[in-house]
Design a protein around this motif. Structure first.
Motif, PDB file in Angstrom:
ATOM      1  N   LEU A  30      55.049  16.341  19.624  1.00  0.00           N
ATOM      2  CA  LEU A  30      55.373  14.911  19.542  1.00  0.00           C
ATOM      3  C   LEU A  30      54.556  14.096  20.524  1.00  0.00           C
ATOM      4  CD1 LEU A  30      59.213  15.141  19.250  1.00  0.00           C
ATOM      5  CD2 LEU A  30      57.688  14.301  17.524  1.00  0.00           C
ATOM      6  N   ARG A  31      54.189  14.699  21.632  1.00  0.00           N
ATOM      7  CA  ARG A  31      53.434  13.945  22.622  1.00  0.00           C
ATOM      8  C   ARG A  31      52.099  13.500  22.064  1.00  0.00           C
ATOM      9  NH1 ARG A  31      53.511  18.134  27.390  1.00  0.00           N
ATOM     10  NH2 ARG A  31      53.410  19.509  25.603  1.00  0.00           N
ATOM     11  N   ARG A  32      51.501  14.326  21.226  1.00  0.00           N
ATOM     12  CA  ARG A  32      50.201  13.979  20.676  1.00  0.00           C
ATOM     13  C   ARG A  32      50.334  13.301  19.313  1.00  0.00           C
ATOM     14  NH1 ARG A  32      47.053  18.901  18.554  1.00  0.00           N
ATOM     15  NH2 ARG A  32      48.663  18.612  16.997  1.00  0.00           N
ATOM     16  N   ASP A  33      51.262  13.817  18.497  1.00  0.00           N
ATOM     17  CA  ASP A  33      51.260  13.408  17.102  1.00  0.00           C
ATOM     18  C   ASP A  33      52.126  12.193  16.820  1.00  0.00           C
ATOM     19  OD1 ASP A  33      49.529  15.440  16.487  1.00  0.00           O
ATOM     20  OD2 ASP A  33      51.152  16.893  16.314  1.00  0.00           O
ATOM     21  N   MET A  34      53.171  11.987  17.588  1.00  0.00           N
ATOM     22  CA  MET A  34      53.963  10.773  17.441  1.00  0.00           C
ATOM     23  C   MET A  34      54.124  10.195  18.828  1.00  0.00           C
ATOM     24  SD  MET A  34      56.484  11.803  14.497  1.00  0.00           S
ATOM     25  CE  MET A  34      55.721  10.517  13.571  1.00  0.00           C
ATOM     26  N   PRO A  35      53.039   9.677  19.409  1.00  0.00           N
ATOM     27  CA  PRO A  35      53.046   9.425  20.846  1.00  0.00           C
ATOM     28  C   PRO A  35      54.037   8.357  21.283  1.00  0.00           C
ATOM     29  CG  PRO A  35      50.962   8.812  19.857  1.00  0.00           C
ATOM     30  CD  PRO A  35      51.819   9.274  18.764  1.00  0.00           C
ATOM     31  N   TYR A  36      54.581   8.580  22.436  1.00  0.00           N
ATOM     32  CA  TYR A  36      55.408   7.591  23.106  1.00  0.00           C
ATOM     33  C   TYR A  36      54.822   7.414  24.492  1.00  0.00           C
ATOM     34  CZ  TYR A  36      57.393  12.065  24.555  1.00  0.00           C
ATOM     35  OH  TYR A  36      57.541  13.349  24.999  1.00  0.00           O
ATOM     36  N   MET A  37      55.202   6.362  25.170  1.00  0.00           N
ATOM     37  CA  MET A  37      54.649   6.055  26.493  1.00  0.00           C
ATOM     38  C   MET A  37      53.113   6.114  26.443  1.00  0.00           C
ATOM     39  SD  MET A  37      57.316   7.349  29.258  1.00  0.00           S
ATOM     40  CE  MET A  37      56.824   9.027  29.341  1.00  0.00           C
TER      41      MET A  37
END
Lengths: 405, 171, 189, 386
Positions: free
Chosen positions: A260-267
């Protein structure tokens, strides 16, 4: 998966003197009879990582069925969320996944901030959040590493893991005053500025940790007995991983490249990814089958070093500035619904917040990754040995606080 | 794909039971609409829940491999509906979709999604015990977090806390 | 069945990785431990540590902001107002409930409630955990001991200081004017 | 035809250094003191035996106590901890004594539904078998409980009797986890008796004796360093195999399957507490010590070291001082073995039960046979050449 089609044929043949049962069958008297043994693993058992109970059906050492029973730690956290103010709910989020409380705080804060479109999060706050979340990911994976060693029977790695974890906890203690339930990342930023010299200490920790990490890998992950114990055990195929909705290291252990950090990024994770600061470790089937316990363990251990890289990047770009956005003392959230999923150490931690414009949430749903990941147990356990069942429970890396909420 | 594109595609393939898209909007003082922030939803007919999920999973442009979350919500004590909320996630296309279905409180029942995603199994058990929603066709509809003999549905807004449980006072 | 190569590979791997592991554990056997002997040695407690609260009573205006901020309603406070003066009835914090989230500290308009560094909460009775922040009696046994120790230390320091000052004064007196001392004693007489 | 192998060729002059073959040193001592004529011999003998048992119990308790303390210190330091530090003052030396007192004071619990008789006698059997095996343990050349030409046979035979006690304990506890532990123990011990015995054959062929004292005396050459492990190429691999099998015999990690605490809670020990539990514990450490003594005796020179060699060449042989040096040498060697066991325990993860079986039958047994073969061939070659 081993198919369970064993039938027992007693070695001693039945005697002729039997009586006819009402059902028409003939009852025989045996000197020896065998049957499956039902064993309660838990609620208090060294390998269940908390108060979880697994009802095992065993045939000698062979497990023929497993049924997890949850709810021993159910505290009604979601109901509490509907009765306290937005900010007041923050300490409760610490207590789901108590090993990664920073990430829980972060997930909740992001879910509430998603409902507050006007709220600006200062850049320094975002970077401190990232540092804290990644450090906590390391701390959590260290527990996963150590307790998995303990499940397999190696004691010493547990203490080495705790040594570094204590260091991280001391760092958190300096920044927020608590060692386990931090309540540090709050709606709109973080609670307070990092104390002077804190970032330097984090850097020092990163330097030391990289050395120690190699030792962990040699001591446990590459040990022949450990490899033999964990390879080809509890194989989760990619299809199975999708079907059970697995996320995080469980999904990546099956070789599915999704984070999720790469593919649906937040922040600011997009920025960090584009700067090339980290990779996403995947299960490779290097020691056995793709998606076995060793692969999942390997993904977790390698993720620690990637987190160190992220922390290093953040330390490089952090600049002085405010750490809290413009948040009123009593937070009122505009009406709306938002679901935010973040990459917790155990998978996707989803927070669904529903506000009707008041001071209190209407619905405060937590999608705990452990809860979902645990469901796969029922399918993985049959056909393994008793010792493997422990290895499989360990490789799912559950926190019972989160499965039961 | 962003939400707009997903919604258009769902319309194009004529996904069963699709009612409307519910997107966030700004507050409007004239109509006394408080507005809505957050994320967009797709609202569907509860009866065709399973068919809709099948389309979402199998359509090559959507391929929602993961059912991330399935939960319910009771918006208000005087509201006549319960909501069932589903979060879908596509690993291949890296997009999400939130699905919502309204169930009347008097007869809250919806087909079980277990046949499409086995991830739904435990989520549905939890919704069943917490909100009293019947998932038709669920293979194992026992309580999961609450004791088997628990009375009432605790997450409903009109739930009254019990005075005692098995002789233990809860005051 | 395993092939011959695999067979000996297994033997070799087992021996090699065991040796590697033993090297690592053996290395740590020779090194200094990192733990400390807790009651004798204590790790430094950081300033922001969230321990048992302490209250600056004279600053408090009984505004109830902390009680309202508490997620579990564990703070109870009551005071009677005599003009500007406050007569305190109660300010209790129930540590059976408290989860040390520090949310009560931030809203305080007068900055008078703080989290201390004391963490020893062990008591023989649950009722003792309902601490009265107005007196030190409620701070737990460890806190009381340490408070007493600190007081004793402070007193000893002051005494030493006073003694040193007296001595200094004496020597100064002696050095400056030895007759004056005699005169002083004479005066006393 | 080649002449008979070294099996029968005992160097007579070295055997002569062990006096009084076939006797009991204690009995001799009593006789030397000279009890009054009117006391019957059998009473004297009984007293001698009683004294022997007393000494044995004292030795076993001391060994167990200090092995436990050592284990805790070793594991502590390996894990960057300190281990016990308080009881007794210096590095917690009295910790085990304090624990023993606590265990004595604990409530004696027998679970409901347990087979009371078996539950009570199981720890006794376990302890008795290890005491029995230790009878063959010599303290020095002059001082031993029983001089047996087939001492190693007796040790192995009695040492594996503990299994019966463990199985009884597991069955009698009326707990499923205990039963698992007992069954694992049975399977494991049967599997590992074979490689244990076979691996011992290599030094036995090298030395040509079954007696512990003779084995030690035979290694006294080369400045006290004519250890069997140096004199035959098969002995080093044989020692590795023996050591692995010994770990499995004594239920030590990585083969602690019968009590695998992360799988079986505590295996056959689950329902035991207090002093009964400590009997099992004592047995484990005494067995560790015994295995280390066997290794020291047959591979690492027994009593022999440069110190004993120097004493012997200075003409000091026999007597209390020489005996003490012998004893200390042996104890140091044995505790080095115990330390190695601990080191392995705190390094390795636990093996799974099917891997234990595979390892025993498919790896250790054939390799041990190979060692025996190499040892025999090289001894034959040696006897041809020299």
């Amino acid at each position: 998966m081993v198919e369970q089609t064993q039938e027992y044929k007693p070695s001693i043949q039945p005697s002729e003197e039997g009586r006819v049962l009402p059902s028409g069958e003939r009852e025989f008297f045996f000197d020896v009879s065998t049957s499956d043994l039902e064993v309660n693993m838990g609620p208090q058992h060294p390998a269940t990582h908390g108060v979880m109970r697994v009802l095992l059906r065993t045939d000698g050492e062979l497990v023929t069925g497993a049924q997890p029973h949850l709810g021993y730690l159910h505290r009604g956290a979601e109901k509490i969320g509907e009765n306290v103010e937005w900010l007041q709910y923050l300490p409760y989020t610490d207590r789901y996944d108590y090993l990664a409380a920073m990430n829980n705080n972060l997930g909740y804060s992001l879910a509430v901030e998603a409902l507050m479109p006007g709220l600006e999060i200062p850049r320094r706050a975002t970077l401190i959040r990232t540092i804290c979340a990644e450090l906590n990911r390391i701390a959590s994976h260290l527990i996963a590493f150590g307790t998995y060693g303990l499940d397999i029977g190696a004691f010493t790695p547990f203490f080495y893991a705790f040594r570094e974890r204590e260091w991280i906890q001391a760092l958190f203690e300096k920044i927020c005053g608590a060692r386990l339930t931090y309540s540090y990342i709050r709606i709109g930023g973080v609670f307070n500025e990092a104390p002077p010299g804190w970032l330097k200490e984090v850097e020092h920790f990163c330097d030391v940790f990289e050395e120690k990490w190699k030792e962990y890998y040699d001591l446990l992950a590459l040990n022949h007995i450990f490899v033999m114990r964990t390879k080809d055990i509890g194989v989760i195929t990619p299809e199975m991983a999708y079907d059970f909705g697995l996320t995080g290291p469980m999904l990546r252990g099956s070789g599915i490249d999704f984070d999720l950090r790469r593919d649906m990024p937040y922040m600011d994770y997009t920025e960090i990814w584009e700067a090339g600061a980290y990779q996403i470790p995947l299960g490779s089937g290097e020691k056995g089958t793709l998606g076995d316990c060793w692969d999942r363990f390997d993904v977790r251990v390698k993720e620690m070093i990637e987190s160190i890289k992220i922390v290093r990047y953040c330390l490089g770009v952090i600049e002085p500035g405010p750490v809290l956005g413009d948040v009123p003392k009593v937070i009122k959230v505009p009406p709306g619904e938002a679901y935010v999923g973040i990459e917790n150490p155990r998978g996707e931690l989803g927070h669904y917040s529903h506000s009707d414009g008041g001071k209190v949430a209407v619905r405060c749903r937590v999608r705990g990754p452990s809860f979902v990941n645990l469901a796969v147990l029922e399918d993985l356990m049959p056909g393994t040995l008793l010792a493997d069942s422990v290895a499989i429970i360990g490789s799912t890396d559950i926190v019972v606080g989160e499965t039961d909420r | 794909m962003d939400f707009k594109a997903i919604y258009d595609h769902l319309r194009a393939v004529d996904a069963p039971g699709l009612i409307e898209a519910d997107e966030p909007r700004l507050p409007d003082k004239e109509t006394k609409d408080k507005g809505r922030s957050g994320m967009p939803f797709v609202r569907i007919e509860p009866a065709s829940f399973v068919d809709f999920l099948l389309v979402c999973r199998d359509d090559p442009k959507l391929t929602f491999e993961l059912l991330v979350d399935l939960t319910a919500s009771d918006p208000a004590a005087d509201d006549e509906n319960l909501w069932v909320l589903v979060q879908l996630l596509s690993v291949k296309h890296k997009h999400r979709l939130a699905v919502k279905a309204y169930l009347p409180k008097s007869s809250a029942s919806i087909p079980s999604a277990t046949a499409v995603y086995r991830a739904a199994q435990w989520h549905e058990r939890e919704c069943g015990e917490m909100y009293g929603i019947t998932f038709v066709g669920h293979p194992d509809p026992r309580n999961i977090l609450l004791p088997d003999d628990w009375v009432g549905y605790p997450m409903r807004k009109d739930y009254e806390f019990p005075k005692e449980y098995h002789g233990v006072s809860c005051e | 069945m395993v092939s011959t190569k695999e067979y000996f590979q297994n033997v070799w791997d087992a021996l090699k990785t065991t040796a590697i592991g033993m090297r690592i554990t053996g290395k740590y056997l020779m090194q200094k431990p990192i733990t400390v002997q807790y009651p004798d040695e204590r790790l430094p407690i950081p300033d922001r540590y969230r321990g048992i609260h302490y209250l600056e009573q004279e600053k408090c205006i009984n505004c109830l902001a902390c009680a309202r901020a508490c997620p579990i309603d564990c703070i109870e406070m009551d005071a009677i107002r005599h003009g500007k003066e406050l007569e305190w009835v109660a300010f209790t914090l129930d540590y059976q409930k408290c989860m040390f989230c520090e949310l009560c500290v931030y809203p305080c308009p007068k900055d008078c409630i703080h989290m201390g560094t004391e963490f020893a909460l062990v008591t023989y009775d649950r009722s003792e955990l309902n601490h009265d922040l107005l007196s030190f009696q409620g701070m737990g046994r460890g806190a009381r001991i340490r408070m007493r120790e600190a007081q004793a230390k402070k007193a000893a320091k002051e005494k030493a200081k006073a003694a040193a000052a007296a001595k200094k004064a004496d020597t100064e007196k002696d050095a400056d004017e030895p007759e004056a001392a005699g005169a002083g004693t004479g005066g006393d007489e | 035809m080649t002449p008979p192998l070294a099996l029968t060729a005992l160097p007579q002059e070295q055997v002569a250094t062990t006096p009084n073959p076939g006797g009991n040193a204690l009995l001799d001592l009593v006789n030397k003191i000279g009890p009054p004529e009117w006391i019957p011999d059998w009473i004297v003998a009984l007293h001698a035996v009683g004294a022997g048992v007393g000494i044995l119990i004292g030795i076993v308790s001391l060994i167990a106590m200090y092995s436990v303390w050592m284990e805790r210190k070793v594991s502590g330091h390996m894990q960057c901890r300190l281990g016990p530090m308080y009881a007794g003052g210096w590095h917690g030396w009295a910790q085990t004594i304090a624990d023993g007192v606590k265990l004595l004071m604990k409530e004696d619990m027998i679970p409901t539904g347990a087979d009371r008789v078996l539950f009570i006698i199981a720890p006794g059997i376990v302890l008795a078998s290890i005491f029995g095996a230790l009878v063959a343990f010599p303290i020095s050349y002059d001082f031993y409980f029983a001089r047996m030409d087939l001492g190693i046979f007796m040790i192995l035979a009695l040492g594996s009797t503990t299994t019966i006690g463990v199985i009884m304990a597991g069955w009698a506890s009326n707990s499923k986890w205990s039963l698992y532990g007992a069954m694992r123990e049975a399977a494991q011990v049967i599997a590992y008796e074979i490689p244990l015995g076979l691996a011992l054959m290599a030094p036995l062929i090298t030395l040509g004796t079954f007696s512990l004292l003779d084995a030690s005396a035979l290694q006294s050459d080369w400045f006290g360093m004519k250890w069997a492990i140096f004199t035959n190429p098969a002995n080093l691999p044989a020692f590795v195999i023996f050591w692995i099998a010994a770990l499995a015999e004594t239920k030590r990690a990585p083969f602690d399957l019968p009590e695998a605490e992360s799988e079986l809670v505590a295996g056959f020990l689950t329902e035991y507490s207090g002093i009964r539990w400590s009997f099992f514990f004592m047995e484990e450490y005494a067995a560790m010590f015994l295995m280390s003594v066997i290794a020291a005796m047959f591979w690492f020179g027994g009593f022999e070291s440069p110190a004993t060699w120097a004493l012997r060449s200075a003409g000091v042989e026999g007597g209390i001082f020489f005996g003490a040096v012998c004893f200390v040498t042996l104890v140091i060697k044995a505790f080095a073995g115990v330390f190695l066991m601990m080191w392995l325990r705190w390094t390795l993860p636990r093996v799974r039960i099917d891997q234990v079986m595979t390892m025993g039958y498919k790896y250790l047994t054939p390799l041990a046979l190979l060692c025996v073969l190499i040892a025999a061939v090289s001894e034959a070659v040696k006897s041809l050449l020299f």
